[in-house]
Scaffold this motif. Structure first.
Motif, PDB file in Angstrom:
ATOM      1  N   LEU A  32      65.695  54.967  31.771  1.00  0.00           N
ATOM      2  CA  LEU A  32      63.965  55.025  31.907  1.00  0.00           C
ATOM      3  C   LEU A  32      63.362  54.778  30.429  1.00  0.00           C
ATOM      4  O   LEU A  32      62.426  53.983  30.384  1.00  0.00           O
ATOM      5  N   PHE A  33      63.820  55.743  29.750  1.00  0.00           N
ATOM      6  CA  PHE A  33      63.081  55.658  28.366  1.00  0.00           C
ATOM      7  C   PHE A  33      63.342  54.411  27.443  1.00  0.00           C
ATOM      8  O   PHE A  33      62.536  53.741  27.029  1.00  0.00           O
ATOM      9  N   ILE A  68      64.726  49.552  35.147  1.00  0.00           N
ATOM     10  CA  ILE A  68      64.246  50.514  36.129  1.00  0.00           C
ATOM     11  C   ILE A  68      64.888  50.418  37.361  1.00  0.00           C
ATOM     12  O   ILE A  68      65.055  51.702  37.879  1.00  0.00           O
ATOM     13  N   TYR A  69      65.418  49.523  37.739  1.00  0.00           N
ATOM     14  CA  TYR A  69      66.256  49.232  39.223  1.00  0.00           C
ATOM     15  C   TYR A  69      67.485  50.080  38.986  1.00  0.00           C
ATOM     16  O   TYR A  69      68.308  50.575  39.845  1.00  0.00           O
ATOM     17  N   ILE A  70      68.052  49.617  37.543  1.00  0.00           N
ATOM     18  CA  ILE A  70      69.360  50.295  37.262  1.00  0.00           C
ATOM     19  C   ILE A  70      69.245  51.947  37.438  1.00  0.00           C
ATOM     20  O   ILE A  70      69.944  52.685  37.798  1.00  0.00           O
ATOM     21  N   ALA A  71      68.353  52.295  36.520  1.00  0.00           N
ATOM     22  CA  ALA A  71      67.900  53.811  36.595  1.00  0.00           C
ATOM     23  C   ALA A  71      67.548  54.418  37.945  1.00  0.00           C
ATOM     24  O   ALA A  71      68.294  55.368  38.347  1.00  0.00           O
ATOM     25  N   ASP A  72      67.018  53.621  38.952  1.00  0.00           N
ATOM     26  CA  ASP A  72      67.077  54.139  40.456  1.00  0.00           C
ATOM     27  C   ASP A  72      68.155  54.448  41.081  1.00  0.00           C
ATOM     28  O   ASP A  72      68.650  55.349  41.513  1.00  0.00           O
ATOM     29  N   GLU A  73      69.102  53.347  40.804  1.00  0.00           N
ATOM     30  CA  GLU A  73      70.452  53.444  41.373  1.00  0.00           C
ATOM     31  C   GLU A  73      71.403  54.511  40.833  1.00  0.00           C
ATOM     32  O   GLU A  73      72.169  55.062  41.434  1.00  0.00           O
ATOM     33  N   ALA A  74      71.116  54.867  39.252  1.00  0.00           N
ATOM     34  CA  ALA A  74      71.669  55.878  38.642  1.00  0.00           C
ATOM     35  C   ALA A  74      71.280  57.274  39.150  1.00  0.00           C
ATOM     36  O   ALA A  74      71.754  58.053  38.642  1.00  0.00           O
ATOM     37  N   GLN A 123      58.461  53.915  40.737  1.00  0.00           N
ATOM     38  CA  GLN A 123      58.210  52.599  39.780  1.00  0.00           C
ATOM     39  C   GLN A 123      58.856  51.265  40.667  1.00  0.00           C
ATOM     40  O   GLN A 123      58.286  50.491  40.570  1.00  0.00           O
ATOM     41  N   ALA A 124      60.250  51.405  41.153  1.00  0.00           N
ATOM     42  CA  ALA A 124      60.740  50.339  41.388  1.00  0.00           C
ATOM     43  C   ALA A 124      60.109  49.873  42.898  1.00  0.00           C
ATOM     44  O   ALA A 124      59.657  48.754  43.112  1.00  0.00           O
ATOM     45  N   ASN A 140      55.098  54.502  32.382  1.00  0.00           N
ATOM     46  CA  ASN A 140      55.769  53.764  33.403  1.00  0.00           C
ATOM     47  C   ASN A 140      55.770  52.350  33.717  1.00  0.00           C
ATOM     48  O   ASN A 140      54.961  51.665  33.017  1.00  0.00           O
ATOM     49  N   MET A 141      56.918  51.654  34.323  1.00  0.00           N
ATOM     50  CA  MET A 141      56.807  50.108  34.118  1.00  0.00           C
ATOM     51  C   MET A 141      55.772  49.470  34.539  1.00  0.00           C
ATOM     52  O   MET A 141      55.151  48.593  34.046  1.00  0.00           O
ATOM     53  N   PRO A 142      54.945  49.918  35.911  1.00  0.00           N
ATOM     54  CA  PRO A 142      53.785  49.304  36.267  1.00  0.00           C
ATOM     55  C   PRO A 142      52.994  49.284  35.068  1.00  0.00           C
ATOM     56  O   PRO A 142      52.070  48.167  35.050  1.00  0.00           O
TER      57      PRO A 142
END
Length: 294
Positions: A43-44, A66-72, A80-81, A163-165
C-alpha cells in the motif's frame, strides 16, 4: 520477521508521526518490504509511486498495487479497490474534466461534477478522523499559528493517510489545470460547522515571506471541490470582486492567486463564509510553482 519488514515498520512509524526522514531512503525501505510481500508495504509503495515520494511517479504500478495489496490481505486496500472499481480504469480516473469560466477579473473557473458523489462521501469519511484546528501564517514570524480569523477544522493527508482514489483525484486536478502534480501541497479537506469561518484572506504567499517563497515557491493556484449538501450559507466569498460562489456535490472551483506577471493579485481576497445550518465539507488543493516535499 525479516529485516526488510522491521525496517519498514520503523519507517512507517516515522511517517505516521510526521517526523523528518530521508525520503529517498524511506522509499527504498518501503520498496524492499513490498518485494518481501508485506501487504501494508505494498500500500505504501502504491502511495509513494502515486505522488512521487522518493521515486518517479508510476501510476500504472501504483494502481495495480492496490489490487495486489488487497489479495495479500491489507485491510485498507479493500475499500480502495472497491472505490477504484466504481471509477473505471486508470485512464478514466485521471482524464481532464471540462471547465467553464464564471468570472473574468479575477479569472475564476468551475468544473461541474468533477468528483462523483460516492467518492465525495468516501473522502469525507476518510477526512473525518484527521480533523484538527486550522492554522494561519503569522505575519511576524511566518510560522503557522492558531488565529481567531480561522475557526474551521481541517484534515491534511500525509503519506500514511493517503489512499489511491485521492491520489488519482490529484492527478485529475493536475491534468485538468495542466499543472504538474509534483507542485501540489498536501491535500486537505476542510469542515465548517455552523458559524465557523475563514475570514477575508488570500492564498498567495505574502512577498514579505521571502525565505518561504525561496524555499517552497509561490502559491499561484487554488483548487476547491465541494463534497456535500445539507447546509445553508457557506459560500466562497470573493469580497474584492463582489462575487459569491458555491458548488453542488462534486463541483470544483479554481482560480489563480497571482496576475500574469506572477505578482500577488489582491482581487483574489476571499472568505469561507460560515454555514448557517448543517456542516460544509470542501477539498482544498493548494498548488505551488516549485515541486513540493510530499
Amino acid at each position: 520477521m525479516s529485516e526488510a519488514i522491521q525496517r519498514f515498520q520503523q519507517a512507517r512509524a516515522a511517517i505516521e508521526a510526521d517526523r523528518a526522514v530521508d525520503i529517498a531512503e524511506t522509499y527504498r525501505i518501503i520498496e524492499a518490504a513490498a518485494r518481501a510481500g508485506e501487504p501494508e508495504a505494498l500500500l505504501f509503495e502504491a502511495y509513494a509511486l502515486g505522488i512521487g515520494y522518493g521515486c518517479e511517479v508510476d501510476l500504472t504500478i501504483a494502481f495495480e498495487n492496490i489490487y495486489i495489496a488487497d489479495e495479500a490481505g491489507a485491510p485498507d486496500a479493500t475499500p480502495q479497490a472497491d472505490m477504484m472499481n466504481l471509477g473505471g480504469d486508470l485512464a478514466t480516473w485521471i482524464a481532464p474534466r471540462a471547465v467553464e469560466y464564471v468570472h473574468e477579473t479575477p479569472r475564476i473557473g468551475m468544473s461541474r461534477g468533477f468528483i462523483d458523489p460516492a467518492l465525495c462521501a468516501w473522502l469525507i469519511e476518510r477526512a473525518r478522523p484527521l480533523q484538527e484546528a486550522t492554522l494561519v501564517y503569522d505575519p511576524t514570524s511566518g510560522r503557522p499559528v492558531r488565529d481567531a480569523a480561522r475557526t474551521n477544522t481541517a484534515g491534511t493527508f500525509k503519506l500514511s493517510d493517503l489512499n489511491m482514489p485521492l491520489i488519482l483525484l490529484r492527478h485529475r486536478i493536475a491534468n485538468t489545470l495542466a499543472i504538474a502534480q509534483a507542485n501540489f501541497e498536501r491535500t486537505a479537506i476542510f469542515r465548517y460547522e455552523v458559524g465557523q469561518t475563514f475570514v477575508d484572506h488570500a492564498d498567495y504567499i505574502s512577498p514579505a515571506f521571502t525565505a518561504e517563497i525561496r524555499a517552497r515557491g509561490q502559491r499561484p493556484h487554488t483548487f476547491l471541490a465541494y463534497l456535500n449538501e445539507g447546509f445553508s450559507g457557506g459560500e466562497t466569498n470573493f469580497i474584492a470582486a463582489h462575487k459569491k460562489l458555491r458548488g453542488g456535490v462534486g463541483d470544483a472551483l479554481f482560480w489563480r492567486n497571482v496576475d500574469e506577471t506572477g505578482a500577488p493579485d489582491p482581487l483574489t481576497q476571499h472568505a469561507g463564509d460560515p454555514p448557517t445550518s448543517g456542516e460544509k465539507w470542501v477539498l482544498s488543493q493548494f498548488i505551488r510553482d516549485k515541486p513540493q516535499m510530499p
